[in-house]
Structures are given as structure tokens and as C-alpha cells.
Scaffold this motif. Structure first.
Motif, PDB file in Angstrom:
ATOM      1  N   ILE A  15     -51.339  12.152 -95.232  1.00 39.29           N
ATOM      2  CA  ILE A  15     -51.007  10.740 -95.036  1.00 39.29           C
ATOM      3  C   ILE A  15     -51.349   9.942 -96.290  1.00 39.29           C
ATOM      4  N   ARG A  16     -52.519  10.226 -96.865  1.00 42.17           N
ATOM      5  CA  ARG A  16     -52.928   9.512 -98.070  1.00 42.17           C
ATOM      6  C   ARG A  16     -52.067   9.884 -99.274  1.00 42.17           C
ATOM      7  N   LEU A  17     -51.602  11.121 -99.297  1.00 43.56           N
ATOM      8  CA  LEU A  17     -50.815  11.606-100.426  1.00 43.56           C
ATOM      9  C   LEU A  17     -49.359  11.135-100.365  1.00 43.56           C
ATOM     10  N   ALA A  18     -48.863  10.846 -99.158  1.00 39.55           N
ATOM     11  CA  ALA A  18     -47.448  10.534 -98.955  1.00 39.55           C
ATOM     12  C   ALA A  18     -46.916   9.421 -99.870  1.00 39.55           C
ATOM     13  N   PRO A  19     -47.614   8.274-100.002  1.00 36.00           N
ATOM     14  CA  PRO A  19     -47.083   7.223-100.890  1.00 36.00           C
ATOM     15  C   PRO A  19     -46.943   7.702-102.336  1.00 36.00           C
ATOM     16  N   PHE A  20     -47.871   8.540-102.788  1.00 25.13           N
ATOM     17  CA  PHE A  20     -47.810   9.028-104.161  1.00 25.13           C
ATOM     18  C   PHE A  20     -46.638   9.990-104.358  1.00 25.13           C
ATOM     19  N   LEU A  21     -46.279  10.729-103.297  1.00 23.10           N
ATOM     20  CA  LEU A  21     -45.123  11.625-103.374  1.00 23.10           C
ATOM     21  C   LEU A  21     -43.845  10.814-103.566  1.00 23.10           C
ATOM     22  N   ILE A  22     -43.744   9.701-102.837  1.00 19.89           N
ATOM     23  CA  ILE A  22     -42.559   8.846-102.940  1.00 19.89           C
ATOM     24  C   ILE A  22     -42.488   8.187-104.315  1.00 19.89           C
ATOM     25  N   ILE A  23     -43.625   7.722-104.815  1.00 22.95           N
ATOM     26  CA  ILE A  23     -43.659   7.098-106.136  1.00 22.95           C
ATOM     27  C   ILE A  23     -43.322   8.125-107.217  1.00 22.95           C
ATOM     28  N   LEU A  24     -43.849   9.350-107.083  1.00 24.29           N
ATOM     29  CA  LEU A  24     -43.537  10.409-108.047  1.00 24.29           C
ATOM     30  C   LEU A  24     -42.049  10.742-108.023  1.00 24.29           C
ATOM     31  N   ALA A  25     -41.456  10.734-106.827  1.00 22.54           N
ATOM     32  CA  ALA A  25     -40.010  10.961-106.708  1.00 22.54           C
ATOM     33  C   ALA A  25     -39.243   9.895-107.478  1.00 22.54           C
ATOM     34  N   ALA A  26     -39.663   8.638-107.330  1.00 22.23           N
ATOM     35  CA  ALA A  26     -38.997   7.539-108.026  1.00 22.23           C
ATOM     36  C   ALA A  26     -39.141   7.671-109.543  1.00 22.23           C
ATOM     37  N   VAL A  27     -40.296   8.171-109.992  1.00 24.02           N
ATOM     38  CA  VAL A  27     -40.505   8.399-111.428  1.00 24.02           C
ATOM     39  C   VAL A  27     -39.511   9.442-111.937  1.00 24.02           C
ATOM     40  N   CYS A  28     -39.329  10.518-111.171  1.00 28.02           N
ATOM     41  CA  CYS A  28     -38.362  11.556-111.554  1.00 28.02           C
ATOM     42  C   CYS A  28     -36.948  10.983-111.617  1.00 28.02           C
ATOM     43  N   TRP A  29     -36.577  10.177-110.621  1.00 29.62           N
ATOM     44  CA  TRP A  29     -35.250   9.547-110.616  1.00 29.62           C
ATOM     45  C   TRP A  29     -35.082   8.625-111.820  1.00 29.62           C
ATOM     46  N   GLY A  30     -36.178   7.997-112.230  1.00 33.14           N
ATOM     47  CA  GLY A  30     -36.113   7.060-113.348  1.00 33.14           C
ATOM     48  C   GLY A  30     -35.787   7.712-114.679  1.00 33.14           C
TER      49      GLY A  30
END
Length: 312
Positions: A15-30
Motif C-alpha cells: 500500500i505504501r509502495l503503490a503511489p511510488f509505482l505510479i509515479i515511477l510509471a509516469a517518469v518512464c512515460w515522460g
């Protein structure tokens, strides 16, 4: 008791890691712009880049699961609508709308309209998943969208280049982008994130390949073998990895929050343009980056105390 305690600790950790996974995904898309610029310079059209991205991604995922975990390729036939939603209605539809809107609007305006997706996600989530529209979410959404507008540099005379048809098509790209979060969250109730990602791009590839010149794509690839690494990186680092991370993060983050966190993508793209392509950084651009960052911090300020969304 021991196994139960370990399971609870692992769940809390996820649960704590989930937001960081989404942010990391956005970094990759960027980082997509780095590789698409090279492919466009080699002669690929935007639609061909999308088709190559979907096809190579689907091939890598299917082959990977065939050799590692074939069970994750099993789906119930009646559930195919979920992947038509993530693949055709989202991936293919929003890409076509986005690339078409670029013909009518500036690139920055097209990008901002693409990022109307969180508005659509939050609206649909209110009715479909009964998510609450809190003041915290509303402020974060306003901060993130304002930051996106400033980061994209939409000020002054650029407003004169806007056309009505361009705005409608651009909003279509935002709506299509939002559908991945909606259909993805439904699919997560039954399937593993890698299964969802695999069938999303398999169906997307099947749907888009008939509408591009495959023969020309092959000729361009054979004529310049140096572009093949760019296609692979675009497919794996900018597609397979981020979509897996984003889908996995959706298990413990509300769709509305997740879509706002994805505003990190244009922020990263802007920073890459500045540091890698030596594009100019203005005070407004920097303000936009700060606003997006503030929105992310605001959304995650209560992550530890908030209960995860029901994914049972």
C-alpha cells in the motif's frame, strides 16, 4: 499467527509502495520523447510509432509469459471486453486522437488536453466506483492541471492557434487516456497486472496494425538497423515497465488519485527537454513543475492512514 502477520506487513508495504509505482510509471512515460524523436527522424509517422510500440510490446510480453508463467495468459473469454476497453478504447483511441489533435493545435495544447484525463477519471469513478470527491483531491487536481498548463508554456498568443475541432479531438484523447484507469481497475479484480498489460497491448496491436503501412515500417527498420534499439527501448522501458507498474499501483490507489499522479509525465518530459535537448526553461515552466510536485505531495500526505480501495 506468524504467517498472518507477515501477510499483513507485506500488504501494508504494498500500500505504501503503490503511489511510488505510479509515479515511477509516469517518469518512464515522460522519457518517450527521447525515442520518438529518433524514430520520427528516421521516417516513422506517429501512427506507425504507436503500432510498432504496441506490436513489439505485445510480442515481448506474450513470449515472456510463455517461457515463465503460462498460467498468466489464461483469461475467461467473456472477460475480453475488459481488454478491449484498455486496448482498443483506451490505448488505440487516445493515441489516434492525440496525434490527430497535434495537426490542429500546438503540441503543448494537445498535451494539456490529453491531461484532462484525471477530470474524466474522477467523474467516472464517482458513479462507477463510488469514490468520494474530497477537498484534498479537488485542490490537487487544480494544482496539477495548472502546473501542466504552465509547464507546457501555454500563454499569450498561443491561444490564437486553438480550433474547435482540435479541442474536441484533444478532449477525446483525454477521455481515451482515462479509460485505461477505469477498465484497468475493473480487470484488477480478476487478473494479475502483467496479464492485463499483455492483453491490453495484444488487442491494441491487432486493432491498429491494419491502419498503418506495415511494409513501409519494415523497410524503414531494415534500412536503418540503428533505430531498432529505439523501438525496443520505447516498447520495454517506456511501455511494458510503466504500464505494469501503473496497473499494479492501481490495486492500492484510487483511480482519481492515480490519474493525478500521472501528471509527473509532462513534468519529466519538460525537464528532459531542458537538460537533454537544451530547451529554454522559464519561470512559468518552473512554477508549473513546482505545482505538479505540490499536488503529488498533497495526494500522498495521508496515504499511510487511508484505507486502500476495495479490490475484492
Amino acid at each position: 499467527m506468524g504467517s498472518t502477520s507477515i501477510f499483513k506487513r507485506r500488504t501494508v508495504s504494498e500500500i505504501r509502495l503503490a503511489p511510488f509505482l505510479i509515479i515511477l510509471a509516469a517518469v518512464c512515460w515522460g522519457t518517450i520523447g527521447i525515442f520518438t524523436r529518433e524514430l520520427q527522424a528516421a521516417g516513422f509517422t506517429s501512427v506507425q510509432i504507436t503500432a510498432a510500440r504496441c506490436a513489439v510490446t505485445a510480442l515481448c510480453l506474450v513470449m515472456g509469459l510463455l517461457f515463465t508463467d503460462r498460467d498468466k495468459l489464461k483469461i475467461v473469454p467473456k472477460d475480453i471486453w475488459m481488454f478491449i476497453g484498455t486496448g482498443l478504447l483506451s490505448i488505440v483511441f487516445f493515441n489516434i486522437c492525440y496525434f490527430t489533435s497535434i495537426q490542429y493545435l500546438t503540441l503543448s495544447m494537445a498535451s494539456v488536453l490529453l491531461y484532462t484525463a484525471p477530470f474524466f477519471v474522477m467523474l467516472m469513478s464517482l458513479f462507477l466506483f463510488h469514490e468520494k470527491m474530497t477537498i484534498q483531491k479537488g485542490i490537487a487536481l487544480i494544482l496539477a492541471f495548472s502546473g501542466c498548463v504552465l509547464t507546457a508554456g501555454i500563454v499569450g498568443d498561443q491561444i490564437n492557434s486553438i480550433t474547435e475541432i482540435g479541442i474536441l479531438i484533444g478532449l477525446g484523447s483525454g477521455f481515451g487516456y482515462a479509460l485505461y484507469t477505469i477498465f484497468g481497475r475493473v480487470a484488477l479484480k480478476k487478473y494479475h497486472p502483467i496479464t492485463i498489460t499483455t492483453y491490453t497491448f495484444l488487442i491494441a496491436a491487432i486493432g491498429i496494425l491494419p491502419f498503418c503501412d506495415v511494409g513501409n515500417m519494415v523497410q524503414l527498420s531494415l534500412g536503418n538497423t540503428g533505430i531498432l534499439p529505439y523501438i525496443l527501448i520505447l516498447s520495454i522501458v517506456c511501455t511494458v515497465l510503466p504500464y505494469f507498474l501503473y496497473t499494479k499501483g492501481l490495486k492500492h490507489v484510487e483511480g482519481g488519485k492515480a490519474s493525478v499522479m500521472a501528471f509527473v509525465e509532462p513534468m519529466v518530459a519538460t525537464l528532459i527537454g531542458i537538460f537533454l535537448f537544451h530547451e529554454q526553461m522559464t519561470l512559468l515552466n518552473m512554477t508549473g513543475v513546482v505545482l505538479i510536485f505540490a499536488a503529488i505531495v498533497l495526494l500522498n500526505s495521508r496515504t499511510r492512514s487511508s484505507a486502500p480501495p476495495d479490490t475484492s
